[in-house]
Write an enzyme that holds these catalytic residues in place. Structure first.
Site, PDB file in Angstrom:
ATOM      1  N   GLY A   1     -11.252   7.254  -3.145  1.00 16.28           N
ATOM      2  CA  GLY A   1     -10.970   7.016  -1.728  1.00 16.28           C
ATOM      3  C   GLY A   1      -9.891   5.977  -1.552  1.00 16.28           C
ATOM      4  O   GLY A   1     -10.177   4.829  -1.191  1.00 16.28           O
ATOM      5  N   TYR A   2      -8.655   6.353  -1.844  1.00 14.30           N
ATOM      6  CA  TYR A   2      -7.516   5.453  -1.627  1.00 14.30           C
ATOM      7  C   TYR A   2      -6.776   5.847  -0.338  1.00 14.30           C
ATOM      8  O   TYR A   2      -6.686   5.083   0.598  1.00 14.30           O
ATOM      9  CB  TYR A   2      -6.527   5.563  -2.796  1.00 14.30           C
ATOM     10  CG  TYR A   2      -6.773   4.654  -3.980  1.00 14.30           C
ATOM     11  CD1 TYR A   2      -8.036   4.160  -4.274  1.00 14.30           C
ATOM     12  CD2 TYR A   2      -5.728   4.288  -4.821  1.00 14.30           C
ATOM     13  CE1 TYR A   2      -8.242   3.341  -5.374  1.00 14.30           C
ATOM     14  CE2 TYR A   2      -5.922   3.465  -5.915  1.00 14.30           C
ATOM     15  CZ  TYR A   2      -7.175   2.993  -6.194  1.00 14.30           C
ATOM     16  OH  TYR A   2      -7.360   2.190  -7.282  1.00 14.30           O
ATOM     17  N   SER A   3      -6.233   7.096  -0.312  1.00  9.19           N
ATOM     18  CA  SER A   3      -5.317   7.495   0.764  1.00  9.19           C
ATOM     19  C   SER A   3      -6.027   7.636   2.109  1.00  9.19           C
ATOM     20  O   SER A   3      -7.199   8.009   2.168  1.00  9.19           O
ATOM     21  CB  SER A   3      -4.664   8.837   0.425  1.00  9.19           C
ATOM     22  OG  SER A   3      -4.074   8.786  -0.837  1.00  9.19           O
TER      23      SER A   3
ATOM     24  N   GLU B   1      -4.000   6.382 -13.913  1.00  9.96           N
ATOM     25  CA  GLU B   1      -3.818   7.671 -13.240  1.00  9.96           C
ATOM     26  C   GLU B   1      -2.500   8.321 -13.675  1.00  9.96           C
ATOM     27  O   GLU B   1      -2.417   9.516 -13.866  1.00  9.96           O
ATOM     28  CB  GLU B   1      -3.825   7.479 -11.715  1.00  9.96           C
ATOM     29  CG  GLU B   1      -3.691   8.789 -10.958  1.00  9.96           C
ATOM     30  CD  GLU B   1      -3.825   8.658  -9.438  1.00  9.96           C
ATOM     31  OE1 GLU B   1      -3.904   7.529  -8.935  1.00  9.96           O
ATOM     32  OE2 GLU B   1      -3.819   9.708  -8.784  1.00  9.96           O
TER      33      GLU B   1
ATOM     34  N   SER C   1       4.264   9.815  -5.286  1.00 13.72           N
ATOM     35  CA  SER C   1       5.178  10.963  -5.143  1.00 13.72           C
ATOM     36  C   SER C   1       6.402  10.774  -6.047  1.00 13.72           C
ATOM     37  O   SER C   1       6.709   9.658  -6.486  1.00 13.72           O
ATOM     38  CB  SER C   1       5.627  11.106  -3.686  1.00 13.72           C
ATOM     39  OG  SER C   1       6.560  10.086  -3.384  1.00 13.72           O
TER      40      SER C   1
ATOM     41  N   GLU D   1       9.456  10.833  -5.279  1.00 16.42           N
ATOM     42  CA  GLU D   1      10.457   9.931  -4.678  1.00 16.42           C
ATOM     43  C   GLU D   1      10.085   8.475  -4.980  1.00 16.42           C
ATOM     44  O   GLU D   1      10.943   7.656  -5.307  1.00 16.42           O
ATOM     45  CB  GLU D   1      10.537  10.137  -3.150  1.00 16.42           C
ATOM     46  CG  GLU D   1      11.162  11.455  -2.721  1.00 16.42           C
ATOM     47  CD  GLU D   1      10.230  12.659  -2.913  1.00 16.42           C
ATOM     48  OE1 GLU D   1       8.997  12.456  -2.955  1.00 16.42           O
ATOM     49  OE2 GLU D   1      10.729  13.788  -3.033  1.00 16.42           O
TER      50      GLU D   1
HETATM   51  C1  FAD Z   1      -3.630  17.854  -3.749  1.00 17.35           C
HETATM   52  C2  FAD Z   1      -3.703  16.386  -3.502  1.00 17.35           C
HETATM   53  C3  FAD Z   1      -4.785  15.672  -4.001  1.00 17.35           C
HETATM   54  C4  FAD Z   1      -4.896  14.315  -3.726  1.00 17.35           C
HETATM   55  N1  FAD Z   1      -6.018  13.650  -4.158  1.00 17.35           N
HETATM   56  C5  FAD Z   1      -6.220  12.370  -3.763  1.00 17.35           C
HETATM   57  C6  FAD Z   1      -7.461  11.710  -4.050  1.00 17.35           C
HETATM   58  O1  FAD Z   1      -8.357  12.267  -4.700  1.00 17.35           O
HETATM   59  N2  FAD Z   1      -7.642  10.455  -3.586  1.00 17.35           N
HETATM   60  C7  FAD Z   1      -6.676   9.784  -2.884  1.00 17.35           C
HETATM   61  O2  FAD Z   1      -6.898   8.637  -2.524  1.00 17.35           O
HETATM   62  N3  FAD Z   1      -5.485  10.381  -2.586  1.00 17.35           N
HETATM   63  C8  FAD Z   1      -5.246  11.655  -3.011  1.00 17.35           C
HETATM   64  N4  FAD Z   1      -4.057  12.290  -2.689  1.00 17.35           N
HETATM   65  C9  FAD Z   1      -3.107  11.600  -1.825  1.00 17.35           C
HETATM   66  C10 FAD Z   1      -1.780  11.247  -2.484  1.00 17.35           C
HETATM   67  O3  FAD Z   1      -1.931  10.101  -3.276  1.00 17.35           O
HETATM   68  C11 FAD Z   1      -0.783  11.049  -1.336  1.00 17.35           C
HETATM   69  O4  FAD Z   1      -0.541  12.320  -0.764  1.00 17.35           O
HETATM   70  C12 FAD Z   1       0.519  10.460  -1.813  1.00 17.35           C
HETATM   71  O5  FAD Z   1       0.344   9.113  -2.164  1.00 17.35           O
HETATM   72  C13 FAD Z   1       1.626  10.560  -0.736  1.00 17.35           C
HETATM   73  O6  FAD Z   1       1.168  10.031   0.476  1.00 17.35           O
HETATM   74  P1  FAD Z   1       1.270  10.852   1.854  1.00 17.35           P
HETATM   75  O7  FAD Z   1       0.723  12.202   1.620  1.00 17.35           O
HETATM   76  O8  FAD Z   1       0.667  10.019   2.915  1.00 17.35           O
HETATM   77  O9  FAD Z   1       2.824  11.035   2.109  1.00 17.35           O
HETATM   78  P2  FAD Z   1       3.800   9.924   2.681  1.00 17.35           P
HETATM   79  O10 FAD Z   1       3.596   8.631   1.983  1.00 17.35           O
HETATM   80  O11 FAD Z   1       3.732   9.939   4.167  1.00 17.35           O
HETATM   81  O12 FAD Z   1       5.196  10.506   2.212  1.00 17.35           O
HETATM   82  C14 FAD Z   1       5.831  11.601   2.868  1.00 17.35           C
HETATM   83  C15 FAD Z   1       7.158  11.854   2.155  1.00 17.35           C
HETATM   84  O13 FAD Z   1       8.014  10.689   2.262  1.00 17.35           O
HETATM   85  C16 FAD Z   1       8.399  10.226   0.971  1.00 17.35           C
HETATM   86  N5  FAD Z   1       8.426   8.762   0.950  1.00 17.35           N
HETATM   87  C17 FAD Z   1       7.453   7.930   1.414  1.00 17.35           C
HETATM   88  N6  FAD Z   1       7.816   6.637   1.212  1.00 17.35           N
HETATM   89  C18 FAD Z   1       9.027   6.672   0.595  1.00 17.35           C
HETATM   90  C19 FAD Z   1       9.911   5.662   0.114  1.00 17.35           C
HETATM   91  N7  FAD Z   1       9.610   4.368   0.203  1.00 17.35           N
HETATM   92  N8  FAD Z   1      11.067   6.055  -0.483  1.00 17.35           N
HETATM   93  C20 FAD Z   1      11.378   7.385  -0.607  1.00 17.35           C
HETATM   94  N9  FAD Z   1      10.582   8.384  -0.159  1.00 17.35           N
HETATM   95  C21 FAD Z   1       9.426   8.035   0.427  1.00 17.35           C
HETATM   96  C22 FAD Z   1       7.321  10.766   0.022  1.00 17.35           C
HETATM   97  O14 FAD Z   1       7.824  10.908  -1.298  1.00 17.35           O
HETATM   98  C23 FAD Z   1       6.995  12.106   0.649  1.00 17.35           C
HETATM   99  O15 FAD Z   1       7.922  13.071   0.241  1.00 17.35           O
HETATM  100  C24 FAD Z   1      -3.883  13.646  -2.978  1.00 17.35           C
HETATM  101  C25 FAD Z   1      -2.783  14.357  -2.512  1.00 17.35           C
HETATM  102  C26 FAD Z   1      -2.680  15.709  -2.770  1.00 17.35           C
HETATM  103  C27 FAD Z   1      -1.490  16.454  -2.215  1.00 17.35           C
END
Ligand code: FAD
Length: 398
Positions: A127-129, A244, A383, A385
């Site tokens: 439970g991070y995101s 991770e 991600s 990026e």
């Molecule tokens: C299938 C799946 C499973 C997951 N499982 C888990 C889980 O079990 N537990 C958990 O806690 N999380 C989980 N996650 C969450 C994952 O860690 C986040 O999706 C990830 O950290 C990106 O955050 P966001 O989706 O909020 O996108 P955002 O952070 O909103 O990013 C959107 C876009 O902007 C880009 N971006 C953002 N900031 C920057 C920057 N500073 N510079 C350049 N580009 C940038 C990103 O690369 C991305 O392309 C999962 C995600 C997926 C898709």
């Protein structure tokens, strides 16, 4: 730097192969090799076999039931187990929360949780995101307020992988709003059966239920479930992320996916000849194969440096980016290889015991779901990026 295995490492590889030959259940291997759906029971069955062998917790210290393999041994295990079609361990318990508990937890927490992770009694989720906190994780808002011997937790987590199977969740929660964002976060362990926790599915593009939203409404969590010190959770969270990110490149799985792609391209025809004989298509396969070989050598270089006492830094970020790009390219080529059959897909075909007619053929069934599902690879675990930002900071000093 020596990229060849020593005699001991070769003997270890033989031992791994003998174990996989004897103990890996054929039905589970068939699912993994055919890129089909694995059930909770499949994961638990394989975990039990690994645990009985003493090989489940590959990097825990032996005193807690681990094997403490060297980086090269872990690499051999990853390569061989992928080649044989063994499922990858669900990482949240054994590879994520356990290292944090071992390093920062109390003796009681170690005694309680580590054995239950080994036996599979506890299934953990992460439970991070949150809806407003992904890449910018420190802006998380789920609140934990101390009330006597408990914390009262309110808020929401999202993208919680396999949370529907979990009975435990480790969470980052905000315990202090008066300080800098990173300084007011704590690391809490919660029982998913606690009143006030609700899990709702998110169905992804491939039609699967892999991720969830988790809601917390006045959830009472005993203070002994706090890991380490209050407000110091960011340090533990970062420590966990180093675990991770290792293995996210998925070199072994990409090798299996490449093999699957070649089989598809051998069976499909273009103008009456196998697609693999088509110059432009085979060039694309050759290019991704070369990229994969290069990534595999980089992986070995990192392993050799860790073996020699070094720490993987920007290299693991580079490998995560390259490894995930390669996998997505292989998925894309497979999608192109099956042509019009990639457009619709039948979810039931993902079950190994599916006995209806295949839209195309058995081999093509997982192509489109895989293509959709693996869009995630460049998003999760930090991600691509964000990984590039890390590389530019650490190597280019930008
Ligand atoms: C299938 C799946 C499973 C997951 N499982 C888990 C889980 O079990 N537990 C958990 O806690 N999380 C989980 N996650 C969450 C994952 O860690 C986040 O999706 C990830 O950290 C990106 O955050 P966001 O989706 O909020 O996108 P955002 O952070 O909103 O990013 C959107 C876009 O902007 C880009 N971006 C953002 N900031 C920057 C920057 N500073 N510079 C350049 N580009 C940038 C990103 O690369 C991305 O392309 C999962 C995600 C997926 C898709």
């Amino acid at each position: 730097m020596n990229l060849n295995y020593t005699a001991e490492e070769l003997a270890f590889r033989d031992e791994v192969r003998a174990f996989l030959d004897e103990k890996l259940p054929a039905d589970i291997a068939a699912k993994v090799k055919g890129f089909r759906r694995l059930s909770k029971e499949d994961h638990q069955r394989w975990q039990k076999i690994l645990n009985e062998q003493g090989w489940y917790a590959t990097h825990w210290p032996e005193e807690y039931g681990g094997v403490n393999w060297s980086p090269v041994q872990k690499h051999i295990w990853d390569e061989e187990s992928s080649r044989y079609g063994a499922p990858r361990s669900v990482p949240f318990g054994v590879n994520m929360v356990a290292p944090v508990i071992i390093k920062f937890g109390t003796e009681e927490q170690k005694q309680r949780y580590l054995p239950r992770i080994l036996t599979g009694e506890d299934w953990w989720c992460q439970g991070y995101s949150e809806p407003g906190a992904g890449s910018d994780l420190a802006s998380l808002k789920t609140r934990a307020v101390r009330d006597g011997d408990h914390y009262i937790v309110n808020g929401q987590k999202t993208w919680t992988t396999l949370g529907q199977h979990a009975n435990m969740i480790f969470c980052l929660v905000r315990t202090n709003t008066e300080v800098k964002a990173q300084e007011g976060i704590s690391f809490l362990l919660m029982d998913m059966d606690t009143p006030g926790i609700t899990v709702r599915p998110i169905i992804t593009l491939d039609g699967e239920h892999e991720v969830n939203e988790v809601f917390f409404e006045d959830v009472k969590v005993p203070v002994e479930n706090l890991v380490g010190e209050e407000d110091k959770g960011w340090t533990y969270a970062k420590y966990l992320l180093t675990y991770e990110r290792t293995g996210l490149a998925g070199i072994g799985i990409s090798k299996a996916a490449l093999q699957h792609l070649k089989e598809l391209a051998t069976r499909r025809t273009k103008n009456g000849r196998p697609l693999i004989e088509d110059a432009s298509f085979s060039q694309r396969i050759a290019k991704v194969e070369i990229d994969l070989m290069a990534a595999s050598i980089s992986n070995l270089r990192i392993i050799a440096s860790v073996e020699g006492g070094g720490m993987p830094g920007a290299e693991s970020s580079m490998l995560k980016v390259r490894g995930t790009e390669i996998r997505q390219t292989i998925n894309d080529l497979a999608r192109r290889a099956i042509g019009p059959y990639a457009i619709p897909f039948v979810e039931e075909e993902m079950d190994l015991d599916y006995d209806g007619d295949f839209l195309s053929d058995e081999n093509a069934a997982p192509v489109t779901p895989q293509y959709f599902n693996n869009r995630k690879l460049s998003i999760f675990g930090g991600s691509n990026e964000i990984q590039k930002n890390i590389v530019s900071k650490m190597i280019l000093g930008l």
